[in-house]
Design a protein around this motif. Structure first.
Motif, PDB file in Angstrom:
ATOM      1  N   LYS A 167      -5.117   4.188 -11.226  1.00 47.30           N
ATOM      2  CA  LYS A 167      -5.003   3.594  -9.940  1.00 47.30           C
ATOM      3  C   LYS A 167      -5.459   4.222  -8.651  1.00 47.30           C
ATOM      4  O   LYS A 167      -5.602   5.426  -8.263  1.00 47.30           O
ATOM      5  CB  LYS A 167      -3.705   2.914  -9.568  1.00 47.30           C
ATOM      6  N   SER A 168      -5.308   3.505  -7.286  1.00 51.54           N
ATOM      7  CA  SER A 168      -5.261   4.713  -6.187  1.00 51.54           C
ATOM      8  C   SER A 168      -4.369   5.871  -6.234  1.00 51.54           C
ATOM      9  O   SER A 168      -3.250   5.875  -6.824  1.00 51.54           O
ATOM     10  CB  SER A 168      -5.261   3.379  -5.742  1.00 51.54           C
ATOM     11  N   ASP A 169      -4.710   6.285  -5.032  1.00 48.11           N
ATOM     12  CA  ASP A 169      -4.173   7.670  -5.080  1.00 48.11           C
ATOM     13  C   ASP A 169      -2.966   7.811  -4.999  1.00 48.11           C
ATOM     14  O   ASP A 169      -2.424   6.843  -4.329  1.00 48.11           O
ATOM     15  CB  ASP A 169      -4.579   8.620  -4.034  1.00 48.11           C
ATOM     16  N   ALA A 191       0.522  -0.948   0.016  1.00 48.74           N
ATOM     17  CA  ALA A 191       0.066  -0.277   0.099  1.00 48.74           C
ATOM     18  C   ALA A 191       0.401   0.918   0.317  1.00 48.74           C
ATOM     19  O   ALA A 191       0.811   2.559  -0.228  1.00 48.74           O
ATOM     20  CB  ALA A 191      -1.013  -0.051   1.306  1.00 48.74           C
ATOM     21  N   PHE A 192       2.489   1.369   0.717  1.00 53.04           N
ATOM     22  CA  PHE A 192       3.019   2.281   0.642  1.00 53.04           C
ATOM     23  C   PHE A 192       3.847   2.854  -0.463  1.00 53.04           C
ATOM     24  O   PHE A 192       3.642   3.567  -0.804  1.00 53.04           O
ATOM     25  CB  PHE A 192       3.945   2.329   1.244  1.00 53.04           C
ATOM     26  N   ILE A 193       4.310   1.630  -1.034  1.00 52.07           N
ATOM     27  CA  ILE A 193       4.900   1.721  -2.585  1.00 52.07           C
ATOM     28  C   ILE A 193       3.615   1.849  -3.504  1.00 52.07           C
ATOM     29  O   ILE A 193       3.928   3.446  -4.194  1.00 52.07           O
ATOM     30  CB  ILE A 193       5.735   0.088  -3.276  1.00 52.07           C
ATOM     31  N   GLN A 194       2.705   2.125  -3.213  1.00 53.92           N
ATOM     32  CA  GLN A 194       1.178   2.519  -4.315  1.00 53.92           C
ATOM     33  C   GLN A 194       1.408   4.041  -4.080  1.00 53.92           C
ATOM     34  O   GLN A 194       0.840   4.673  -5.365  1.00 53.92           O
ATOM     35  CB  GLN A 194       0.277   1.907  -4.059  1.00 53.92           C
ATOM     36  N   HIS A 195       1.463   3.793  -3.147  1.00 57.39           N
ATOM     37  CA  HIS A 195       0.962   5.433  -2.768  1.00 57.39           C
ATOM     38  C   HIS A 195       2.237   6.505  -3.031  1.00 57.39           C
ATOM     39  O   HIS A 195       2.087   7.700  -3.676  1.00 57.39           O
ATOM     40  CB  HIS A 195       1.361   5.751  -0.842  1.00 57.39           C
ATOM     41  N   LEU A 196       3.105   6.251  -2.954  1.00 56.26           N
ATOM     42  CA  LEU A 196       4.667   6.302  -3.864  1.00 56.26           C
ATOM     43  C   LEU A 196       5.346   6.302  -5.006  1.00 56.26           C
ATOM     44  O   LEU A 196       5.248   7.744  -5.320  1.00 56.26           O
ATOM     45  CB  LEU A 196       6.305   5.970  -3.490  1.00 56.26           C
ATOM     46  N   ILE A 227      12.692   3.868 -10.077  1.00 59.03           N
ATOM     47  CA  ILE A 227      13.083   3.187  -9.996  1.00 59.03           C
ATOM     48  C   ILE A 227      12.373   2.074 -10.018  1.00 59.03           C
ATOM     49  O   ILE A 227      11.756   1.959 -10.591  1.00 59.03           O
ATOM     50  CB  ILE A 227      12.960   3.420  -8.056  1.00 59.03           C
ATOM     51  N   LEU A 228      13.412   1.178  -9.594  1.00 59.40           N
ATOM     52  CA  LEU A 228      13.354  -0.676 -10.327  1.00 59.40           C
ATOM     53  C   LEU A 228      12.507  -1.133  -8.563  1.00 59.40           C
ATOM     54  O   LEU A 228      13.193  -0.970  -7.879  1.00 59.40           O
ATOM     55  CB  LEU A 228      14.007  -1.362 -10.633  1.00 59.40           C
ATOM     56  N   ILE A 229      11.748  -1.471  -8.919  1.00 62.17           N
ATOM     57  CA  ILE A 229      11.089  -2.204  -6.971  1.00 62.17           C
ATOM     58  C   ILE A 229      10.640  -3.912  -7.162  1.00 62.17           C
ATOM     59  O   ILE A 229      10.537  -4.327  -7.764  1.00 62.17           O
ATOM     60  CB  ILE A 229       9.239  -1.957  -7.284  1.00 62.17           C
ATOM     61  N   TYR A 230      11.174  -4.339  -6.740  1.00 66.83           N
ATOM     62  CA  TYR A 230      11.833  -6.452  -6.843  1.00 66.83           C
ATOM     63  C   TYR A 230      10.789  -6.546  -5.800  1.00 66.83           C
ATOM     64  O   TYR A 230      10.648  -5.903  -4.388  1.00 66.83           O
ATOM     65  CB  TYR A 230      13.118  -6.333  -5.717  1.00 66.83           C
ATOM     66  N   ARG A 231       9.941  -7.620  -5.110  1.00 66.06           N
ATOM     67  CA  ARG A 231       9.401  -7.833  -5.248  1.00 66.06           C
ATOM     68  C   ARG A 231       9.720  -9.924  -4.681  1.00 66.06           C
ATOM     69  O   ARG A 231      10.545 -10.509  -4.937  1.00 66.06           O
ATOM     70  CB  ARG A 231       7.703  -8.287  -5.499  1.00 66.06           C
ATOM     71  N   VAL A 232      10.727  -9.241  -3.434  1.00 64.85           N
ATOM     72  CA  VAL A 232      11.522 -10.382  -2.966  1.00 64.85           C
ATOM     73  C   VAL A 232      11.119 -11.548  -2.424  1.00 64.85           C
ATOM     74  O   VAL A 232      11.008 -12.938  -2.460  1.00 64.85           O
ATOM     75  CB  VAL A 232      12.598  -9.681  -2.254  1.00 64.85           C
TER      76      VAL A 232
END
Lengths: 369, 126
Positions: free
Chosen positions: A266-268, A66-71, A100-105
């Protein structure tokens, strides 16, 4: 003078004859033998890059997604475990904090891979915006080294040094628990060259062993170390944006041609309102590709002219090693960005003709299966 | 007299009669890396010592070449138009950039000889 920071591969660069320069406070090789040679090696065979200066920020906790979606501006909600998403991260006014690259590890663990010179700024920005989210933010950059192997022979060479099935790793996916040359690492099919290839994240103390092993193992395939010069010319031909050039605090992702990575629906998220307004009102200027039709080399900062009037400036420009001609990306008035538009570039006071062309200049079929 | 003289901006100049052949030094070329384009001067142009005579461009950057002496440009090395790499291969010979008919040969006295230039480079790279 400030002491330059050294990556764990600094000694290897010096031993190999690399010419190190100050790159955002880091001592990194701009080239080993020749930028053109290193560029061609990556396009035709393979090159090995030390990108240990890149920053890594670890996010963990139940609210991490949720935080990443906000960022960020891209939609990460459909990301699967081991998947990677590229995204701009914006200020409320639509200017870019970083790309940035976001990795879901794993389930609730994410790595954000950020531009070296933005690491501290990004970490501050992320932590300042984290209130209200159950998430822990850590800057793990000092614990992570990074090596990129790029080029058509990259997979063959890397596969010789790992039991992991690299063929099963799709473009923008990763294996967080891989072993390469006997050392634990995270490996992803990603890069910044426009070629197929991998990026290897390892412990700093293992970097030298992995570097030497891969170079030795890939010798017969034409693998050579490649410096920052080739990294820039390769990313430029693929029209991959560079922070501070095609996007910045003053150049929004929409202006920088990254609209595909801005999901207004998408969401805000931070910057959404400003970007929606930009889209609705139309952009006054945006980044376009230019090909010099006259003689010369377009460089960053040179004015771009239409009918004798300045309409913008070059954000990145060079003599393209692949096409042997002057190419540029420039932030110019939107009305002049249609492909085929005849413009001019002011090179040392001389108006040299240039044409708007499609980007990327160079496109290779990525392995997406 | 055909001794080669050097500037602090890493140009060399070779004199035959009243004609000065100008190029950039082996050291400069090594520092610049792969050269990809040379902007040659226009024949007939009047140049003054210390002013921009030409520009050489590597993959990374553009650098000015300054005129070591004043005079009129009487020849430019057009081979560099087709292959700027000639500068990398033969900076002190086939990679010459322009020929200038000197208006004040006394300007040569202010330039360095090879020994002085080598010393200058050694100090500059410290």
């Amino acid at each position: 003078m400030l002491e330059l920071r050294k990556t764990p591969l600094y000694e290897a660069h010096v031993e190999a004859g690399g010419r190190t320069v100050d790159f955002g406070g880091w001592a990194l090789p701009v080239q080993y033998t020749s930028i053109l040679e290193e560029h061609r090696a990556v396009r035709e065979r393979a090159g090995l890059f030390d990108v240990s200066h890149m920053g890594e920020i670890h996010l963990t906790g139940p609210d991490a997604m949720a935080f990443i979606q906000h960022l960020v501006t891209n939609d990460c909600s459909k990301m699967r475990v081991h998947q990677i998403v590229y995204s701009p991260m914006c200020y409320p006014d639509g200017g870019v904090v970083d790309d940035i690259l976001i990795y879901r590890v794993c389930e609730n663990d994410y790595w954000l891979v950020v531009n070296a010179s933005n690491t501290d700024k990004d970490y501050d920005w992320i932590t300042r915006n984290a209130s209200g989210y159950d998430v822990t933010v850590r800057n793990i950059s000092p614990q992570v080294a990074q090596i990129a192997i790029q080029g058509p022979a990259a997979q063959t060479i890397l596969q010789r040094n790992t039991a992991c099935d690299l063929g099963s790793v799709k473009f923008f996916w990763c294996l967080p628990e891989a072993t390469i040359a006997g050392r634990e690492c995270l490996v992803s099919r990603t890069g910044y060259t426009g070629e197929d290839g991998f990026e290897i994240y390892c412990k700093p103390e293992d970097a030298r062993h992995i570097w030497d092993t891969l170079l030795e193992s890939g010798k017969g395939d034409g693998l050579i170390p490649a410096g920052l010069g080739a990294r820039d010319s390769l990313r430029f031909e693929a029209a991959l944006p560079l922070y501070g050039h095609e996007i910045s605090q003053d150049i929004s992702p929409l202006q920088g041609n990254l609209g595909f990575f801005v999901k207004l629906g998408k969401s805000d998220f931070i910057g959404r309102e400003a970007l929606a307004a930009q889209k609705q009102q139309g952009l006054p200027s945006r980044v376009a590709g230019l090909e010099l039709t006259g003689r010369g080399v377009p460089r960053e900062g040179y004015p771009v002219m239409a009918a004798g009037q300045e309409i913008g400036r070059i954000t990145s420009g060079m003599f393209s090693p692949t096409f042997s001609k002057g190419l540029a990306m420039a932030l110019i008035s939107t009305e002049h960005t249609q492909v085929g538009a005849e413009l001019a570039i002011d090179i040392r006071g001389k108006a040299v003709p240039a044409t708007v062309v499609k980007t990327p200049f160079y496109k290779k079929a990525y392995r997406k299966e | 007299m055909s001794a080669v003289k050097y500037t602090r901006d890493h140009e060399w100049v070779k004199v035959e009669g009243n004609i000065a052949t100008v190029g950039i030094t082996d050291f400069a070329v090594q520092e610049l890396g792969d050269l990809v384009y040379v902007e040659l001067p226009v024949i007939g142009d009047e140049v003054r010592a210390g002013e921009r005579l030409a520009a050489v461009e590597s993959v990374k950057a553009a650098s000015d070449v300054f005129a070591p002496v004043s005079g009129e440009v009487v020849e430019a090395n057009e081979a560099l138009d087709d292959d700027a790499g000639l500068l990398n291969e033969s900076p002190m010979d086939e990679g010459w950039i322009a020929r200038v008919e000197m208006s004040d040969p006394k300007e040569l006295d202010a330039l360095m000889d090879r020994t002085e230039y080598d010393e200058f480079v050694k100090e500059a790279s410290h």
